[in-house]
Design a protein around this motif. Structure first.
Motif, PDB file in Angstrom:
ATOM      1  N   LEU A 266       0.851  -1.193   0.000  1.00 43.71           N
ATOM      2  CA  LEU A 266       0.000   0.000   0.000  1.00 43.71           C
ATOM      3  C   LEU A 266       0.886   1.243   0.000  1.00 43.71           C
ATOM      4  O   LEU A 266       1.506   1.576   0.994  1.00 43.71           O
ATOM      5  CB  LEU A 266      -0.915  -0.002   1.217  1.00 43.71           C
ATOM      6  N   ARG A 267       0.908   1.957  -1.105  1.00 45.87           N
ATOM      7  CA  ARG A 267       1.817   3.082  -1.216  1.00 45.87           C
ATOM      8  C   ARG A 267       1.146   4.397  -0.811  1.00 45.87           C
ATOM      9  O   ARG A 267      -0.085   4.494  -0.718  1.00 45.87           O
ATOM     10  CB  ARG A 267       2.396   3.179  -2.617  1.00 45.87           C
ATOM     11  N   PHE A 268       1.951   5.415  -0.616  1.00 46.47           N
ATOM     12  CA  PHE A 268       1.548   6.658   0.028  1.00 46.47           C
ATOM     13  C   PHE A 268       0.355   7.345  -0.625  1.00 46.47           C
ATOM     14  O   PHE A 268      -0.539   7.865   0.070  1.00 46.47           O
ATOM     15  CB  PHE A 268       2.737   7.619   0.069  1.00 46.47           C
ATOM     16  N   ASP A 269       0.272   7.369  -1.946  1.00 49.08           N
ATOM     17  CA  ASP A 269      -0.765   8.155  -2.598  1.00 49.08           C
ATOM     18  C   ASP A 269      -2.118   7.449  -2.658  1.00 49.08           C
ATOM     19  O   ASP A 269      -3.082   7.999  -3.213  1.00 49.08           O
ATOM     20  CB  ASP A 269      -0.330   8.603  -3.996  1.00 49.08           C
ATOM     21  N   MET A 270      -2.228   6.272  -2.055  1.00 49.85           N
ATOM     22  CA  MET A 270      -3.527   5.639  -1.923  1.00 49.85           C
ATOM     23  C   MET A 270      -4.350   6.289  -0.812  1.00 49.85           C
ATOM     24  O   MET A 270      -5.571   6.101  -0.755  1.00 49.85           O
ATOM     25  CB  MET A 270      -3.376   4.131  -1.644  1.00 49.85           C
ATOM     26  N   LEU A 271      -3.686   7.040   0.070  1.00 46.32           N
ATOM     27  CA  LEU A 271      -4.413   7.776   1.101  1.00 46.32           C
ATOM     28  C   LEU A 271      -5.035   9.011   0.449  1.00 46.32           C
ATOM     29  O   LEU A 271      -4.508  10.121   0.502  1.00 46.32           O
ATOM     30  CB  LEU A 271      -3.481   8.170   2.248  1.00 46.32           C
ATOM     31  N   ASP A 272      -6.169   8.776  -0.173  1.00 42.92           N
ATOM     32  CA  ASP A 272      -6.861   9.772  -0.978  1.00 42.92           C
ATOM     33  C   ASP A 272      -8.354   9.671  -0.656  1.00 42.92           C
ATOM     34  O   ASP A 272      -8.886   8.566  -0.495  1.00 42.92           O
ATOM     35  CB  ASP A 272      -6.593   9.485  -2.464  1.00 42.92           C
ATOM     36  N   PRO A 273      -9.049  10.801  -0.548  1.00 45.66           N
ATOM     37  CA  PRO A 273     -10.468  10.744  -0.159  1.00 45.66           C
ATOM     38  C   PRO A 273     -11.335   9.884  -1.076  1.00 45.66           C
ATOM     39  O   PRO A 273     -12.326   9.308  -0.631  1.00 45.66           O
ATOM     40  CB  PRO A 273     -10.906  12.219  -0.219  1.00 45.66           C
ATOM     41  N   LYS A 274     -10.971   9.797  -2.357  1.00 46.35           N
ATOM     42  CA  LYS A 274     -11.771   8.998  -3.281  1.00 46.35           C
ATOM     43  C   LYS A 274     -11.403   7.523  -3.204  1.00 46.35           C
ATOM     44  O   LYS A 274     -12.288   6.656  -3.237  1.00 46.35           O
ATOM     45  CB  LYS A 274     -11.587   9.503  -4.709  1.00 46.35           C
ATOM     46  N   ILE A 275     -10.106   7.238  -3.083  1.00 47.53           N
ATOM     47  CA  ILE A 275      -9.653   5.844  -3.097  1.00 47.53           C
ATOM     48  C   ILE A 275      -9.874   5.172  -1.751  1.00 47.53           C
ATOM     49  O   ILE A 275     -10.386   4.054  -1.674  1.00 47.53           O
ATOM     50  CB  ILE A 275      -8.163   5.776  -3.497  1.00 47.53           C
ATOM     51  N   MET A 276      -9.496   5.849  -0.672  1.00 47.64           N
ATOM     52  CA  MET A 276      -9.617   5.269   0.673  1.00 47.64           C
ATOM     53  C   MET A 276     -10.327   6.269   1.585  1.00 47.64           C
ATOM     54  O   MET A 276      -9.728   6.866   2.482  1.00 47.64           O
ATOM     55  CB  MET A 276      -8.242   4.893   1.220  1.00 47.64           C
ATOM     56  N   PRO A 277     -11.634   6.472   1.380  1.00 40.98           N
ATOM     57  CA  PRO A 277     -12.365   7.478   2.163  1.00 40.98           C
ATOM     58  C   PRO A 277     -12.407   7.186   3.657  1.00 40.98           C
ATOM     59  O   PRO A 277     -12.398   8.120   4.470  1.00 40.98           O
ATOM     60  CB  PRO A 277     -13.768   7.447   1.551  1.00 40.98           C
ATOM     61  N   PRO A 413     -13.578  -7.257  -5.041  1.00 42.24           N
ATOM     62  CA  PRO A 413     -14.920  -7.644  -5.489  1.00 42.24           C
ATOM     63  C   PRO A 413     -15.476  -6.613  -6.470  1.00 42.24           C
ATOM     64  O   PRO A 413     -14.978  -5.482  -6.538  1.00 42.24           O
ATOM     65  CB  PRO A 413     -15.722  -7.669  -4.185  1.00 42.24           C
ATOM     66  N   PRO A 414     -16.501  -6.962  -7.224  1.00 39.40           N
ATOM     67  CA  PRO A 414     -17.044  -6.040  -8.239  1.00 39.40           C
ATOM     68  C   PRO A 414     -17.444  -4.678  -7.676  1.00 39.40           C
ATOM     69  O   PRO A 414     -17.245  -3.650  -8.323  1.00 39.40           O
ATOM     70  CB  PRO A 414     -18.262  -6.797  -8.785  1.00 39.40           C
ATOM     71  N   GLU A 415     -18.002  -4.663  -6.461  1.00 43.75           N
ATOM     72  CA  GLU A 415     -18.479  -3.402  -5.905  1.00 43.75           C
ATOM     73  C   GLU A 415     -17.350  -2.437  -5.539  1.00 43.75           C
ATOM     74  O   GLU A 415     -17.594  -1.253  -5.270  1.00 43.75           O
ATOM     75  CB  GLU A 415     -19.349  -3.649  -4.669  1.00 43.75           C
ATOM     76  N   ALA A 416     -16.097  -2.915  -5.538  1.00 45.38           N
ATOM     77  CA  ALA A 416     -14.963  -2.051  -5.207  1.00 45.38           C
ATOM     78  C   ALA A 416     -14.339  -1.412  -6.434  1.00 45.38           C
ATOM     79  O   ALA A 416     -13.371  -0.660  -6.316  1.00 45.38           O
ATOM     80  CB  ALA A 416     -13.896  -2.856  -4.460  1.00 45.38           C
ATOM     81  N   GLU A 417     -14.893  -1.680  -7.610  1.00 45.35           N
ATOM     82  CA  GLU A 417     -14.298  -1.156  -8.841  1.00 45.35           C
ATOM     83  C   GLU A 417     -14.697   0.306  -9.035  1.00 45.35           C
ATOM     84  O   GLU A 417     -15.827   0.626  -9.405  1.00 45.35           O
ATOM     85  CB  GLU A 417     -14.733  -1.992 -10.037  1.00 45.35           C
ATOM     86  N   ILE A 418     -13.729   1.201  -8.795  1.00 43.32           N
ATOM     87  CA  ILE A 418     -13.980   2.634  -8.949  1.00 43.32           C
ATOM     88  C   ILE A 418     -13.135   3.229 -10.076  1.00 43.32           C
ATOM     89  O   ILE A 418     -13.408   4.343 -10.520  1.00 43.32           O
ATOM     90  CB  ILE A 418     -13.709   3.393  -7.634  1.00 43.32           C
ATOM     91  N   PHE A 419     -12.106   2.520 -10.516  1.00 43.17           N
ATOM     92  CA  PHE A 419     -11.265   2.974 -11.621  1.00 43.17           C
ATOM     93  C   PHE A 419     -11.321   1.947 -12.751  1.00 43.17           C
ATOM     94  O   PHE A 419     -11.174   0.748 -12.519  1.00 43.17           O
ATOM     95  CB  PHE A 419      -9.812   3.155 -11.163  1.00 43.17           C
ATOM     96  N   THR A 420     -11.535   2.434 -13.951  1.00 45.77           N
ATOM     97  CA  THR A 420     -11.550   1.586 -15.149  1.00 45.77           C
ATOM     98  C   THR A 420     -10.805   2.315 -16.268  1.00 45.77           C
ATOM     99  O   THR A 420     -10.603   3.529 -16.197  1.00 45.77           O
ATOM    100  CB  THR A 420     -12.998   1.298 -15.594  1.00 45.77           C
ATOM    101  N   PRO A 421     -10.372   1.607 -17.313  1.00 49.07           N
ATOM    102  CA  PRO A 421     -10.496   0.161 -17.523  1.00 49.07           C
ATOM    103  C   PRO A 421      -9.463  -0.598 -16.701  1.00 49.07           C
ATOM    104  O   PRO A 421      -8.480  -0.029 -16.243  1.00 49.07           O
ATOM    105  CB  PRO A 421     -10.227   0.011 -19.014  1.00 49.07           C
TER     106      PRO A 421
END
Length: 626
Positions: A266-277, A413-421
């Motif tokens: 888990l790298r530093f820039d994952m601490l983001d309001p959209k990715i890890m609210p 899981p499917p419900e965690a998909e927030i970035f595509t493709p």
């Protein structure tokens, strides 16, 4: 015109050189190297063979040069050239052995790439903390060793090699060497397989020792491989000094619970309001570390560094001693309840013999294989929530969770998909990763989003049970993950920020929220927790970290390690040093944005004081001090 010395005369000279090298090697040995006939025999065989091995370059070059010069009959300076080459080469070898002996006595390790870089970047031996008088003494001894080699050359030439005393047979010498080195290597391999520690520790006295192991091969052949716990280094060599002093502990009247959550890669820039609210929300009510670095670019040493507060290189003596971190020992002493969970395993890396050594088997819960990683992560959170609900409320508890979803192949899981493709078919063999890296990274982001949902479940449950106000919550990555921002994918290859920097969130009840914008490290975690557990000792007694909650917290640089390297990580420079002697000059340097520097000299010169501090720390807890 004087003639070239014969091959026998040259061999006689190398024999004297070998005897001098033997004396130097014997000077590094102690009583523990001769505790039994088996250990004595191994030590003697290794000493005889390695003294010869260190001289092999001089022997090969000396005889090769003699052969070349012998074909030039009219070349008058041939004997002088051969003499100079032999004396300089063997003298240099003796000086290196002497320098290694000095370094080993001072710091507990042999000359390595870090030492070489420190010395060659200016300041010489004085950089190692040696006084001017000691530096002069060392220089005089080095000159004396070279002079001794010159005297040996003169004496051998005058004595001659015609009588029987000097008729040395190269074939017999080589046969003896092969017998000795083969015997000691097989004995070492057997000792490693059977966990016979005295020989394993004796090998540490030989610079550049190359071990032979066949544990896995022996297991495949059906041999019994001893998995028993090794005896403590305290018993065998007295080389582990951890902690430096006995801990003085006054347990708090109301001890706080600890929930420790670690996510793979888990790298530093994952601490983001959209990715890890959920984690972002927690960080707003906690200490948020915005430039936080793991102690490694690998899981093994990354997790190790956050529990011990020590450089990753200490993994090896701690594993040999089966020494748990003092942090875990204090928790046990204060009657904490434990639920330690992982969606991977505790046995590889051997956290069951290091970080969680001595823990009850029933407190260790691993889920590996079978279900996808994201499902195992969710199941482990179920187990932790159940543990919290069933625990004894009269005692504090500590939980640990290692999330696996963010490890390649990055499951969610499917419900965690927030970035595509996203890359649907993740095949290491057929994938064009450079072209597909964006889709691969999207998988990773979605996996991080899933991990965040599980962190949110835990935080919500603590709030629901009214426990958050009495629970320390720590959330970290074991290390980072790169997606070719600096030409690599994954981790374990470089020490740039993408592979080493992780989110750092520490919620401590009663402490005001705070954002630390400067450098922080996994090494600081024990130094932060121990005072909260009533430990009165200063952090330097048990770690190389600093208290993150101290109002004057400041760290000039972080340190990360892997199996063979150590990295200085500062605001302006990143410098990587090998910790073995081979490849000592192949250090790497980059600027503060991880862009390679053409020349490392400037960076190394600017961090001289840090290098001296790092080198002193490399052995600070691995040997007793008076």
């Amino acid at each position: 015109m004087s003639a070239l010395p014969s091959s026998r005369t040259l061999n006689a000279y190398f024999l004297i050189t070998w005897l001098v090298a033997l004396v130097q090697l014997f000077s590094q040995q102690g009583a523990s190297d001769y505790v039994s006939p088996a250990v004595s025999g191994w030590t003697l065989a290794a000493t005889l063979s390695y003294a010869f091995m260190y001289l092999l370059p001089s022997v090969a070059i000396g005889h090769g040069l003699r052969w070349l010069l012998a074909g030039r009959k009219a070349f008058r300076r041939g004997p002088a050239i051969l003499a100079a080459a032999a004396i300089v080469l063997t003298g240099f070898t003796q000086v290196l052995l002497f320098a290694d002996c000095v370094i080993h006595k001072m710091y507990g390790f042999h000359v390595n790439g870090f030492v070489v870089n420190l010395v060659l970047s200016g300041g010489g031996i004085a950089s190692l903390g040696v006084s001017h008088s000691a530096e002069m003494t060392a220089g005089a001894i080095a000159l004396a060793l070279v002079a001794l080699q010159a005297a040996a050359w003169v004496w051998v030439l005058r004595r001659g090699a015609g009588d029987g005393a000097w008729r040395l047979r190269g074939a017999w010498a080589m046969a003896l060497f092969l017998a000795l080195t083969t015997g000691e290597r097989i004995a070492y391999a057997y000792s490693e397989m059977s966990n016979y520690q005295p020989i394993l520790f004796a090998s540490e006295h030989f610079p550049l020792y190359q071990p032979l192991t066949f544990r896995n091969f022996a297991q495949k052949l059906g041999f019994k491989v001893d998995q028993a716990t090794a005896r403590s280094l305290h018993e065998l060599e007295g080389s582990l000094s951890y902690p430096q002093r006995p801990l003085r502990v006054t347990p708090p009247d109301k001890p706080m619970n600890i929930v420790w959550l670690v996510a793979e890669s888990l790298r530093f820039d994952m601490l983001d309001p959209k990715i890890m609210p959920n984690l972002w929300g927690l960080s707003n009510d906690a200490v948020r570390l915005e430039k936080h670095f793991s102690g490694s670019n690998t899981t093994q040493m990354g997790v190790f560094s956050m529990f011990y507060g020590l450089y990753g290189n200490y993994w090896f003596p701690m594993l040999a001693a089966r020494q748990a971190p003092v942090l875990m020992e204090v928790l046990r002493q204060q009657n904490y309840q434990f639920s330690l969970n992982t969606s991977q395993r505790f046995t590889y890396p051997a956290f069951d013999k290091t970080v969680f050594a001595g823990m009850r088997t029933e407190d260790l819960h691993s889920l590996e294989g079978g279900a996808p990683a994201w499902r195992r992560d969710a199941r482990n959170i179920d187990v932790l929530i159940d543990f919290i609900d069933r625990r004894d409320p009269a005692r504090p508890f500590m939980t640990y969770m290692f999330f696996e979803s963010t490890h390649a192949n990055y499951d969610y899981p499917p419900e965690a998909e927030i970035f595509t493709p996203v890359l649907q078919e993740f095949n290491y063999r057929t994938g064009d990763f450079r072209a597909q890296i964006g889709q691969i990274k999207n998988r990773y982001i979605n996996a991080a989003h899933h991990v965040d949902s599980q962190i949110g479940r835990m935080i919500d449950h603590l709030k629901k049970r009214g426990l958050l106000d009495n629970t320390i919550v720590i959330v970290l990555g074991d290390h980072g993950e790169e997606f070719m921002e600096r030409s690599r994918w994954g981790h374990g290859a470089e020490f740039n920020r993408f592979q080493t920097s992780t989110p750092g969130v520490i919620h401590v009840p009663g402490r005001a929220p705070r954002v630390v914008t400067g450098i922080s490290s996994h090494l600081d975690i024990p130094a932060t927790l121990m005072p909260l557990l009533g430990v009165q000792n200063p952090p330097e007694d048990y770690s190389l970290g600093h208290d993150l909650l101290a109002p004057d917290f400041h760290r000039e640089y972080a340190v990360a390690a892997d199996w063979n390297r150590l990295a200085y990580i500062g605001d302006d420079f990143r410098v990587t040093f090998p910790v073995n002697a081979i490849g000592a000059a192949h250090n790497q340097a980059s600027d503060g944005d991880d862009r390679p520097l053409a020349h490392a000299d400037e960076a190394i010169a600017s961090i001289r004081s840090a290098m001296m501090e790092i080198m002193a720390n490399l052995a600070r807890f691995s040997r007793h001090r008076g």
